[in-house]
Scaffold this active site. Structure first.
Site, mmCIF file in Angstrom:
data_model
loop_
_atom_site.group_PDB
_atom_site.id
_atom_site.type_symbol
_atom_site.label_atom_id
_atom_site.label_comp_id
_atom_site.label_asym_id
_atom_site.label_seq_id
_atom_site.Cartn_x
_atom_site.Cartn_y
_atom_site.Cartn_z
ATOM 1 N N LYS A 277 -3.883 15.414 -10.189
ATOM 2 C CA LYS A 277 -2.670 15.463 -10.817
ATOM 3 C C LYS A 277 -2.436 16.515 -11.523
ATOM 4 C CE LYS A 277 -3.794 10.622 -12.101
ATOM 5 N NZ LYS A 277 -2.572 10.445 -11.313
ATOM 6 N N ASP B 271 0.899 -1.092 -0.033
ATOM 7 C CA ASP B 271 0.361 -0.304 -0.183
ATOM 8 C C ASP B 271 1.075 0.776 0.365
ATOM 9 O OD1 ASP B 271 -1.790 2.148 0.950
ATOM 10 O OD2 ASP B 271 -3.135 0.992 1.973
ATOM 11 N N VAL B 272 1.102 1.799 -0.803
ATOM 12 C CA VAL B 272 1.129 3.357 -0.783
ATOM 13 C C VAL B 272 1.455 4.499 0.046
ATOM 14 C CG1 VAL B 272 1.527 3.208 -3.567
ATOM 15 C CG2 VAL B 272 0.319 4.424 -2.409
ATOM 16 N N THR C 53 -7.622 0.266 -19.487
ATOM 17 C CA THR C 53 -8.346 -0.559 -17.883
ATOM 18 C C THR C 53 -9.322 -0.724 -16.436
ATOM 19 O OG1 THR C 53 -7.911 1.614 -16.299
ATOM 20 C CG2 THR C 53 -5.660 0.827 -17.964
ATOM 21 N N TYR D 125 -9.060 14.165 -7.911
ATOM 22 C CA TYR D 125 -8.293 13.127 -9.010
ATOM 23 C C TYR D 125 -7.720 14.651 -9.300
ATOM 24 C CZ TYR D 125 -6.916 10.437 -12.720
ATOM 25 O OH TYR D 125 -6.682 9.406 -13.602
#
Ligand code: NAI
Length: 248
Positions: A155, A66-67, A186, A151
């Site tokens: 970004k 898990d980052v 994806t 998000y």
């Protein structure tokens, strides 16, 4: 031209070691495959590692990580003797829920803060190899996204992080670049693709008229991290079939 036809020297990454976060699915997995096909040893980390499958014969190790787990991230880089390429590609999107505080924080934690933490931990190793970082932004770094506010914010941050670190890390001989994928086929895209109205809108606005193949992002990463891009740093390369250049 087939989107699957690569054009690199087959030993481009021979002797190189790469770490790809989000390497268990989608774009990250494709980056891992492309780099490994070109000779790299790749450590692909992410969630759902038990379901990740790669073509046989490639030197890809897959691990659950898990980052946002700082101890695990620290241990990952501490365990490496060499690192040439770091690609932080882990990401999530929570849709309109991102306007809620908890969701906003969660997305920014994964999509921006953990990206910087990984790069920071990778820096000493990359300095030794004069290696390279390739971050993953999005078209949403260019335009806003009311339906995915966290998000888009993250970004946008990734682009500025890339440029800022490109300036600072140049002193260590480390290049820092970014790919900005368009609509790439994806699991992250599944819900949008399955909505006929949105599917039609996305494809009709994309000049090349199709979704991108994750491998095409992998190949852009392979270029940016290679010696062929030795004088390229702080760059943001759209891999979007032309989506961003269309006005109306
Ligand atoms: P995906 O859903 O196929 O893969 C996401 C990856 O991130 C998975 O490997 C997952 O395990 C990993 N991940 C999620 N949360 C994690 C965590 N806490 N710790 C470790 N790993 C975690 O999605 P996709 O499409 O491959 O996305 C990869 C990156 O590309 C993301 O940063 C996404 O924002 C970006 N992107 C995707 C686009 C698309 O159209 N698919 C367009 C533009 C950017």
């Amino acid at each position: 031209m087939s989107p699957r036809r690569g054009a690199f020297r087959p030993d481009l990454y021979a002797g190189a070691v790469a770490v790809v976060t989000g390497g268990t699915s989608g774009i990250g997995a494709a980056v891992a495959v492309v780099l490994a096909e070109l000779g790299a040893v790749v450590h692909a980390v992410g969630l759902g590692a038990e379901h990740a499958t790669f073509p046989p014969g490639l030197r890809i190790t897959v691990s659950e990580l898990d980052v946002t787990d700082d101890a695990a991230m620290t241990a990952l880089f501490a365990g490496l003797e060499r690192l040439d390429v770091f690609v932080p590609a882990a990401g999530i999107s929570l849709g309109e829920r991102e306007l809620e505080w908890d969701s906003f924080q969660r997305v920014v934690q994964i999509q921006l803060l953990a990206v910087y933490r990984g790069i920071q931990l990778a820096r000493p190793l990359l300095a030794r190899s004069h290696g390279s970082v390739v971050t993953v932004a999005s078209m949403y770094a260019t335009f806003g996204g009311g339906e995915i506010a966290a998000y888009s914010s993250a970004k946008g941050g990734i682009v500025q992080l890339t440029k800022s670190l490109a300036e600072v890390y140049a002193a260590d001989g480390i290049r820092v670049n970014c790919v900005a994928p368009g609509w790439i086929d994806t699991p992250l895209l599944e819900a949008l693709k399955n909505d006929a109205r949105i599917h039609e809108r996305l494809l009709s606005r994309t000049p090349l008229g199709r979704y991108g193949d994750p491998r095409e992002v992998g190949e852009a990463v392979a270029f940016l991290a290679s010696d062929s891009a030795a004088f390229v740093t702080g760059a943001v390369l759209p891999v979007d079939g032309g989506y961003l250049v269309v006005g109306i």
